[in-house]
Motif scaffolding. Structure first.
Motif, PDB file in Angstrom:
ATOM      1  N   VAL A  51     -29.372 -19.252 -31.214  1.00 29.49           N
ATOM      2  CA  VAL A  51     -28.989 -19.521 -29.895  1.00 29.49           C
ATOM      3  C   VAL A  51     -30.008 -20.883 -29.548  1.00 29.49           C
ATOM      4  CG1 VAL A  51     -29.148 -18.969 -27.580  1.00 29.49           C
ATOM      5  CG2 VAL A  51     -28.525 -17.327 -29.372  1.00 29.49           C
ATOM      6  N   LEU A  52     -31.345 -20.886 -29.738  1.00 29.38           N
ATOM      7  CA  LEU A  52     -32.110 -21.946 -29.265  1.00 29.38           C
ATOM      8  C   LEU A  52     -31.814 -23.187 -30.119  1.00 29.38           C
ATOM      9  CD1 LEU A  52     -35.551 -20.264 -29.015  1.00 29.38           C
ATOM     10  CD2 LEU A  52     -33.986 -20.810 -27.299  1.00 29.38           C
ATOM     11  N   MET A  53     -31.552 -23.198 -31.325  1.00 28.44           N
ATOM     12  CA  MET A  53     -31.164 -24.136 -32.001  1.00 28.44           C
ATOM     13  C   MET A  53     -29.770 -24.809 -31.421  1.00 28.44           C
ATOM     14  SD  MET A  53     -31.961 -23.680 -36.220  1.00 28.44           S
ATOM     15  CE  MET A  53     -30.901 -22.067 -36.281  1.00 28.44           C
ATOM     16  N   ALA A  54     -28.987 -23.945 -31.131  1.00 34.15           N
ATOM     17  CA  ALA A  54     -27.557 -24.414 -30.445  1.00 34.15           C
ATOM     18  C   ALA A  54     -27.943 -25.292 -29.332  1.00 34.15           C
ATOM     19  CB  ALA A  54     -26.758 -23.286 -30.349  1.00 34.15           C
ATOM     20  N   ILE A  55     -28.644 -24.682 -28.433  1.00 36.68           N
ATOM     21  CA  ILE A  55     -29.302 -25.233 -27.158  1.00 36.68           C
ATOM     22  C   ILE A  55     -29.782 -26.744 -27.712  1.00 36.68           C
ATOM     23  CG2 ILE A  55     -30.703 -25.241 -25.296  1.00 36.68           C
ATOM     24  CD1 ILE A  55     -30.126 -22.201 -25.111  1.00 36.68           C
ATOM     25  N   MET A  56     -30.843 -26.895 -28.271  1.00 37.52           N
ATOM     26  CA  MET A  56     -31.491 -27.911 -28.670  1.00 37.52           C
ATOM     27  C   MET A  56     -30.336 -29.090 -29.191  1.00 37.52           C
ATOM     28  SD  MET A  56     -34.182 -28.676 -31.817  1.00 37.52           S
ATOM     29  CE  MET A  56     -32.870 -28.243 -33.161  1.00 37.52           C
ATOM     30  N   PHE A  57     -29.346 -28.530 -30.167  1.00 34.14           N
ATOM     31  CA  PHE A  57     -28.477 -29.603 -30.557  1.00 34.14           C
ATOM     32  C   PHE A  57     -27.589 -29.970 -29.467  1.00 34.14           C
ATOM     33  CE2 PHE A  57     -28.865 -27.236 -34.858  1.00 34.14           C
ATOM     34  CZ  PHE A  57     -29.649 -28.000 -35.391  1.00 34.14           C
ATOM     35  N   ALA A  58     -27.200 -29.133 -28.667  1.00 35.01           N
ATOM     36  CA  ALA A  58     -26.276 -29.418 -27.569  1.00 35.01           C
ATOM     37  C   ALA A  58     -27.233 -30.560 -26.561  1.00 35.01           C
ATOM     38  CB  ALA A  58     -25.953 -28.525 -26.503  1.00 35.01           C
ATOM     39  N   LEU A  59     -28.782 -30.482 -26.349  1.00 33.12           N
ATOM     40  CA  LEU A  59     -29.059 -31.347 -25.281  1.00 33.12           C
ATOM     41  C   LEU A  59     -29.470 -32.701 -26.080  1.00 33.12           C
ATOM     42  CD1 LEU A  59     -32.173 -28.777 -24.307  1.00 33.12           C
ATOM     43  CD2 LEU A  59     -30.284 -29.788 -22.901  1.00 33.12           C
ATOM     44  N   ILE A  60     -29.671 -32.688 -27.477  1.00 24.90           N
ATOM     45  CA  ILE A  60     -29.838 -34.070 -28.101  1.00 24.90           C
ATOM     46  C   ILE A  60     -28.228 -34.836 -28.436  1.00 24.90           C
ATOM     47  CG2 ILE A  60     -30.027 -35.006 -30.770  1.00 24.90           C
ATOM     48  CD1 ILE A  60     -31.715 -32.454 -31.375  1.00 24.90           C
ATOM     49  N   ILE A  61     -27.232 -33.910 -28.457  1.00 28.33           N
ATOM     50  CA  ILE A  61     -26.050 -34.793 -28.522  1.00 28.33           C
ATOM     51  C   ILE A  61     -25.727 -35.288 -26.850  1.00 28.33           C
ATOM     52  CG2 ILE A  61     -23.462 -34.541 -28.570  1.00 28.33           C
ATOM     53  CD1 ILE A  61     -23.982 -32.425 -30.983  1.00 28.33           C
ATOM     54  N   ARG A  62     -26.114 -34.475 -25.781  1.00 30.85           N
ATOM     55  CA  ARG A  62     -25.884 -34.712 -24.576  1.00 30.85           C
ATOM     56  C   ARG A  62     -26.721 -36.195 -24.216  1.00 30.85           C
ATOM     57  NH1 ARG A  62     -25.440 -36.746 -20.389  1.00 30.85           N
ATOM     58  NH2 ARG A  62     -24.872 -35.796 -18.369  1.00 30.85           N
ATOM     59  N   TYR A  63     -27.994 -36.143 -24.662  1.00 29.45           N
ATOM     60  CA  TYR A  63     -28.925 -37.078 -23.960  1.00 29.45           C
ATOM     61  C   TYR A  63     -29.379 -38.394 -25.157  1.00 29.45           C
ATOM     62  CZ  TYR A  63     -29.342 -34.209 -20.139  1.00 29.45           C
ATOM     63  OH  TYR A  63     -29.305 -33.347 -18.916  1.00 29.45           O
ATOM     64  N   VAL A  64     -28.813 -38.157 -26.415  1.00 24.70           N
ATOM     65  CA  VAL A  64     -29.241 -39.244 -27.338  1.00 24.70           C
ATOM     66  C   VAL A  64     -28.089 -40.166 -27.201  1.00 24.70           C
ATOM     67  CG1 VAL A  64     -29.749 -39.968 -29.659  1.00 24.70           C
ATOM     68  CG2 VAL A  64     -30.846 -37.790 -28.670  1.00 24.70           C
TER      69      VAL A  64
ATOM     70  N   ALA B  17     -18.919 -31.675 -28.874  1.00 28.99           N
ATOM     71  CA  ALA B  17     -20.544 -31.452 -28.733  1.00 28.99           C
ATOM     72  C   ALA B  17     -21.022 -29.714 -28.874  1.00 28.99           C
ATOM     73  CB  ALA B  17     -21.149 -31.936 -27.356  1.00 28.99           C
ATOM     74  N   ALA B  18     -19.965 -29.098 -28.142  1.00 30.46           N
ATOM     75  CA  ALA B  18     -20.131 -27.578 -28.108  1.00 30.46           C
ATOM     76  C   ALA B  18     -19.751 -27.210 -29.474  1.00 30.46           C
ATOM     77  CB  ALA B  18     -19.194 -27.064 -27.291  1.00 30.46           C
ATOM     78  N   ILE B  19     -18.698 -27.473 -30.042  1.00 27.21           N
ATOM     79  CA  ILE B  19     -18.319 -27.209 -31.566  1.00 27.21           C
ATOM     80  C   ILE B  19     -19.373 -27.424 -32.577  1.00 27.21           C
ATOM     81  CG2 ILE B  19     -16.617 -27.505 -33.271  1.00 27.21           C
ATOM     82  CD1 ILE B  19     -14.720 -28.226 -31.306  1.00 27.21           C
ATOM     83  N   VAL B  20     -20.011 -28.850 -32.643  1.00 27.09           N
ATOM     84  CA  VAL B  20     -20.882 -29.288 -33.406  1.00 27.09           C
ATOM     85  C   VAL B  20     -22.217 -28.290 -33.269  1.00 27.09           C
ATOM     86  CG1 VAL B  20     -22.369 -31.149 -34.098  1.00 27.09           C
ATOM     87  CG2 VAL B  20     -20.029 -31.651 -33.713  1.00 27.09           C
ATOM     88  N   SER B  21     -22.608 -28.329 -32.095  1.00 24.84           N
ATOM     89  CA  SER B  21     -23.967 -27.554 -31.713  1.00 24.84           C
ATOM     90  C   SER B  21     -23.671 -25.985 -32.487  1.00 24.84           C
ATOM     91  CB  SER B  21     -24.086 -27.571 -30.226  1.00 24.84           C
ATOM     92  OG  SER B  21     -24.371 -28.831 -29.829  1.00 24.84           O
ATOM     93  N   ALA B  22     -22.575 -25.337 -32.201  1.00 26.27           N
ATOM     94  CA  ALA B  22     -22.594 -23.789 -32.514  1.00 26.27           C
ATOM     95  C   ALA B  22     -22.359 -23.828 -33.901  1.00 26.27           C
ATOM     96  CB  ALA B  22     -21.289 -23.325 -31.652  1.00 26.27           C
TER      97      ALA B  22
END
Length: 242
Positions: A191-204, A215-220
């Motif tokens: 779960v924490l990794m999915a949140i981290m990936f979502a934040l990276i995709i959102r802000y990078v 973004a949600a699909i890739v993160s999950a």
């Protein structure tokens, strides 16, 4: 084991589905508000609820539509989110009785949700078509009626209140994940990794080409894949998390 004929009735299933129906009524109220605030009409929101019966899938789908996402985004998001229902159906097929023929399975499979599946599997008898039809009746009505009420009243209630109520459905998702994550460190890590990936995709900026749906699909998927390969399997943790 209880008497088969007494337990495998529409009335028994209807009674067993009462609590689920009441829960769906309150949760889908938030979905109705969210759908209308995203640009859908009340009747479009109702059609989505009565034809899908999947909270997470509907929320993701409405988000993709609101963001003018593509059909491939919609397909992939629904596949990732809802594929668990296929696994539930396979498991439930081992518990049904002879009355659940192929046409019945094709029709009643529409009503498989997390909660309905849980109640059906916990029943102390084989599941017949009358029982399962009764079990899914109130949840379907509750989910659809709640959506209708939320969609209609959302335009009447004060804006601050509708905004607050609209996030209620996200609170439901947190309530589902958090207890399991607290018991199982591997699930918490994913779960924490999915949140981290979502934040990276959102802000990078490099990932700006990815829409919210992708973004949600890739993160999950990425978090789940990494978790499956690198995290150790512990049967004791698995049992504690169930």
């Amino acid at each position: 084991m209880a008497n088969k004929n007494q337990d495998n009735t529409y009335k028994r299933g209807f009674n067993d589905g009462l609590a689920i129906g009441l829960g769906y009524l309150s949760v889908s109220f938030s979905f109705g508000i969210m759908a209308v605030s995203s640009g859908l009409t009340w009747w479009q929101a109702v059609i989505i609820s009565i034809s899908n019966l999947t909270s997470a899938g509907q929320v993701a789908g409405v988000g993709i539509m609101a963001a003018s996402g593509t059909l491939i985004e919609m397909f992939l998001s629904q596949l990732v989110i809802n594929i668990r229902y296929s696994l539930m159906a396979i498991s439930l097929s081992q518990k049904v009785d002879s009355s659940m023929n192929l046409p019945s399975r094709a029709i009643l499979g529409y009503g498989i949700t997390d909660e309905i599946f849980g109640v059906a599997m916990a029943a102390d008898h084989d599941v017949g078509r009358r029982y399962f039809a009764g079990l899914m009746t109130l949840p379907i009505l509750g989910w659809t009626l709640g959506t209708l009420l939320g969609a209609v009243l959302g335009s009447i209630l004060p804006e601050n209140l509708t905004v607050a109520l609209a996030i209620g459905i996200y609170g439901m998702f947190v309530a589902i994940v958090l207890p399991v994550a607290k018991k199982n460190k591997r699930i918490l890590t994913v779960v924490l990794m999915a949140i981290m990936f979502a934040l990276i995709i959102r802000y990078v900026p490099f990932f700006s080409f990815l829409s919210g749906g992708f973004a949600a699909i890739v993160s999950a998927v990425l978090a789940s894949a990494i978790g499956a390969f690198i995290l150790p399997v512990d049967d004791i943790d698995d049992k504690e998390a169930v």
